[in-house]
Design an enzyme around this catalytic site. Structure first.
Site, PDB file in Angstrom:
ATOM      1  N   HIS A 289      -7.386   2.848   0.105  1.00  0.00           N
ATOM      2  CA  HIS A 289      -8.473   2.868   1.592  1.00  0.00           C
ATOM      3  C   HIS A 289      -8.522   3.807   1.660  1.00  0.00           C
ATOM      4  O   HIS A 289      -7.466   4.765   1.388  1.00  0.00           O
ATOM      5  CB  HIS A 289      -7.631   2.074   2.005  1.00  0.00           C
ATOM      6  CG  HIS A 289      -7.156   0.461   2.418  1.00  0.00           C
ATOM      7  ND1 HIS A 289      -7.732  -0.502   1.701  1.00  0.00           N
ATOM      8  CD2 HIS A 289      -6.143  -0.455   2.028  1.00  0.00           C
ATOM      9  CE1 HIS A 289      -7.277  -1.700   1.307  1.00  0.00           C
ATOM     10  NE2 HIS A 289      -6.146  -1.204   1.800  1.00  0.00           N
TER      11      HIS A 289
ATOM     12  N   CYS B 285      -1.259  -1.884   5.157  1.00  0.00           N
ATOM     13  CA  CYS B 285      -1.326  -1.097   4.420  1.00  0.00           C
ATOM     14  C   CYS B 285      -2.387   0.245   4.820  1.00  0.00           C
ATOM     15  O   CYS B 285      -2.588   1.709   4.588  1.00  0.00           O
ATOM     16  CB  CYS B 285      -2.007  -2.167   2.716  1.00  0.00           C
ATOM     17  SG  CYS B 285      -3.472  -2.937   3.499  1.00  0.00           S
TER      18      CYS B 285
HETATM   19  P1  NAP Z   1       0.439 -14.000  -2.982  1.00  0.00           P
HETATM   20  O1  NAP Z   1       0.584 -13.359  -3.909  1.00  0.00           O
HETATM   21  O2  NAP Z   1      -0.225 -14.753  -1.912  1.00  0.00           O
HETATM   22  O3  NAP Z   1       2.120 -14.021  -3.177  1.00  0.00           O
HETATM   23  C1  NAP Z   1       2.777 -14.288  -1.921  1.00  0.00           C
HETATM   24  C2  NAP Z   1       4.841 -14.734  -2.443  1.00  0.00           C
HETATM   25  O4  NAP Z   1       5.035 -15.934  -1.934  1.00  0.00           O
HETATM   26  C3  NAP Z   1       4.540 -15.677  -3.908  1.00  0.00           C
HETATM   27  O5  NAP Z   1       5.451 -14.668  -4.543  1.00  0.00           O
HETATM   28  C4  NAP Z   1       5.033 -16.982  -3.657  1.00  0.00           C
HETATM   29  O6  NAP Z   1       5.554 -17.788  -4.179  1.00  0.00           O
HETATM   30  C5  NAP Z   1       5.856 -16.622  -2.171  1.00  0.00           C
HETATM   31  N1  NAP Z   1       5.784 -17.856  -1.254  1.00  0.00           N
HETATM   32  C6  NAP Z   1       5.384 -19.281  -1.165  1.00  0.00           C
HETATM   33  N2  NAP Z   1       5.912 -20.041  -0.058  1.00  0.00           N
HETATM   34  C7  NAP Z   1       6.499 -19.354  -0.030  1.00  0.00           C
HETATM   35  C8  NAP Z   1       8.724 -20.389   0.134  1.00  0.00           C
HETATM   36  N3  NAP Z   1       8.309 -21.448   1.426  1.00  0.00           N
HETATM   37  N4  NAP Z   1       9.352 -20.462   0.115  1.00  0.00           N
HETATM   38  C9  NAP Z   1       9.209 -19.017  -0.651  1.00  0.00           C
HETATM   39  N5  NAP Z   1       8.241 -17.520  -0.732  1.00  0.00           N
HETATM   40  C10 NAP Z   1       6.954 -18.775  -0.781  1.00  0.00           C
HETATM   41  O7  NAP Z   1       0.783 -13.236  -1.141  1.00  0.00           O
HETATM   42  P2  NAP Z   1       0.455 -11.108  -1.236  1.00  0.00           P
HETATM   43  O8  NAP Z   1      -1.034 -10.751  -1.390  1.00  0.00           O
HETATM   44  O9  NAP Z   1       1.547 -10.309  -2.427  1.00  0.00           O
HETATM   45  O10 NAP Z   1       0.960 -11.199  -0.064  1.00  0.00           O
HETATM   46  C11 NAP Z   1       2.567 -10.652   0.490  1.00  0.00           C
HETATM   47  C12 NAP Z   1       2.814 -10.632   2.052  1.00  0.00           C
HETATM   48  O11 NAP Z   1       2.581  -9.056   1.453  1.00  0.00           O
HETATM   49  C13 NAP Z   1       1.567 -11.094   2.746  1.00  0.00           C
HETATM   50  O12 NAP Z   1       2.816 -11.612   4.090  1.00  0.00           O
HETATM   51  C14 NAP Z   1       0.756 -10.625   2.665  1.00  0.00           C
HETATM   52  O13 NAP Z   1       0.174 -10.714   3.711  1.00  0.00           O
HETATM   53  C15 NAP Z   1       1.377  -9.282   3.000  1.00  0.00           C
HETATM   54  N6  NAP Z   1       0.606  -7.638   2.434  1.00  0.00           N
HETATM   55  C16 NAP Z   1       0.329  -8.006   1.225  1.00  0.00           C
HETATM   56  C17 NAP Z   1      -0.936  -6.849   1.054  1.00  0.00           C
HETATM   57  C18 NAP Z   1      -1.761  -6.751  -0.153  1.00  0.00           C
HETATM   58  O14 NAP Z   1      -1.885  -5.434  -0.023  1.00  0.00           O
HETATM   59  N7  NAP Z   1      -1.880  -8.110  -0.735  1.00  0.00           N
HETATM   60  C19 NAP Z   1      -0.555  -5.641   1.319  1.00  0.00           C
HETATM   61  C20 NAP Z   1       0.329  -5.333   2.355  1.00  0.00           C
HETATM   62  C21 NAP Z   1       1.165  -6.376   2.661  1.00  0.00           C
HETATM   63  P3  NAP Z   1       4.625 -18.590  -5.151  1.00  0.00           P
HETATM   64  O15 NAP Z   1       4.655 -18.210  -6.498  1.00  0.00           O
HETATM   65  O16 NAP Z   1       5.941 -19.754  -5.928  1.00  0.00           O
HETATM   66  O17 NAP Z   1       3.830 -19.650  -4.580  1.00  0.00           O
END
Ligand code: NAP
Length: 348
Positions: free
Chosen positions: A241, A149
């Protein structure tokens, strides 16, 4: 487009997943028909499985979808991935192997030698690596990633400077707490405070910028030769950011030439009139105290990057600040724009 294309969101229940659901509501080309998450959520209705944390109501058509496990069978051809990084590698590859186009937010495949790290305004030609990816891996599908990001904000702001030859840059970020996901940083740590460390972020910004701003000849990528030094801080801002940038250039443009380069910058997404492309991807704000996260980050649907405070740098040539929406342009909106470009180019 008379009929919207069905798409899926993997990791739809998480923070970035929710941003996809919100960003894709009423999208003119795409319609969410599949929401995937872990086996903890699978089988539940999306509105039962998800603690909706975004402003506004959960879109009704998605609320009633049943959450599936993240398996390719039955999923649409195009899937957006917002899965936890600990599981994204294998699952994304499984989808690509089974003929799906995966547009991923996760860091897992970004730096691989046959995977585009795409910012459509900067490196649309990096998509020419996809036949190599398919051949290398024996996939009928494909994986395309979008950057971290903070990297996307920086590279968009540097893009108008490319014509002057960027040789060195030193940058310092002030990154919003929403970039750490939910619940993210503990309130006791971030309230009225600055945390001068975000694990892995400085390395990601440096590596990803070199790849994004470098070239691709259809066979391999070449890194941009600039020297880049990043320092990353978490600050008590909800969204947006802000990055302080000093840049050294090989040609020596005047202030008017730099301003003109920023203000006239447009690229392929604007020419193609992609639905999520802001008419002006980089917007210069002349006020001396802008851009500011609270006042500017939601403008242009969160898809533009705002630049301000351009001034001469006594060490390098120019210094300025830039701001972008980390969960929109830095995550969900970036992936959707990538999909729009691929659709417009007949790659999906
Ligand atoms: P998050 O809120 O923890 O969400 C994670 C997601 O992954 C949930 O839908 C979860 O499902 C799913 N998940 C977990 N274990 C799984 C499995 N075994 N099989 C399939 N799905 C599974 O994380 P987030 O902040 O949204 O980030 C998600 C990704 O985007 C990460 O890789 C992160 O590095 C990237 N990212 C984040 C941001 C940000 O601003 N936060 C920005 C850019 C990129 P359940 O609800 O069922 O557990």
């Amino acid at each position: 487009m008379s009929q919207r294309i069905p798409v899926g969101v993997l990791g739809a229940t998480g923070m970035v997943g929710q941003h996809f659901v919100k960003f894709l509501a009423n999208h003119p080309w795409f319609r969410i028909t599949f929401v995937g998450a872990s086996d903890r959520s699978a089988g539940k209705k999306y509105n039962e499985a998800t603690s909706w944390r975004l402003a506004g109501a959960m879109p009704e058509d998605v609320a009633n979808l049943t959450v599936s496990e993240c398996k390719p069978a039955g999923a649409p051809q195009i899937v957006f991935s917002a899965m936890d990084a600990s599981v994204a590698t294998e699952i994304e590859q499984d989808f690509a192997k089974n003929g799906h186009t995966v547009l991923s937010n996760s860091r897992n495949h970004r730096m691989e030698a046959d995977v585009p790290l795409l910012v459509p305004e900067i490196n649309a030609e990096h998509l020419s690596i996809l036949p190599v990816q398919k051949k290398n891996r024996g996939w009928s599908g494909q994986i395309v990633t979008n950057p971290n990001c903070s990297t996307i904000v920086l590279t968009m702001a540097l893009a108008p400077f490319q014509q002057f030859g960027i040789t060195r840059s030193v940058i310092t970020t002030m990154q919003a707490i929403s970039g750490a996901g939910y619940p993210g940083v503990a309130s006791m740590d971030i309230t009225a405070n600055v945390i001068p460390y975000i694990g892995g972020e400085e390395e990601k910004m440096e590596m990803e910028t070199h790849k994004i701003m470098g070239g691709c000849d259809g066979a391999s990528f070449t890194n941009h030769p600039m020297k880049l030094s990043a320092t990353c801080n978490r600050v008590p801002v909800v969204d947006g950011h802000l990055v302080s940038v000093s840049v050294e250039l090989s040609s020596k443009p005047s202030a008017d030439e730099v301003r003109a380069a920023i203000e006239s910058f447009t690229a392929l997404p604007q020419q193609l009139k992609l639905p999520s492309a802001p008419p002006r991807p980089v917007i210069y704000l002349p006020q001396q105290d802008r851009p500011q996260p609270r006042r500017d980050v939601e403008r242009e649907n969160g898809m533009a990057v705002f630049v301000g405070r351009l001034r001469a740098c006594p060490v390098f040539d120019w210094k300025f600040l830039c701001l972008g929406h980390n969960t929109v342009r830095g995550a969900a909106g970036a992936s959707v724009l990538n999909a729009e470009l691929m659709k417009a180019q007949g790659l999906v």
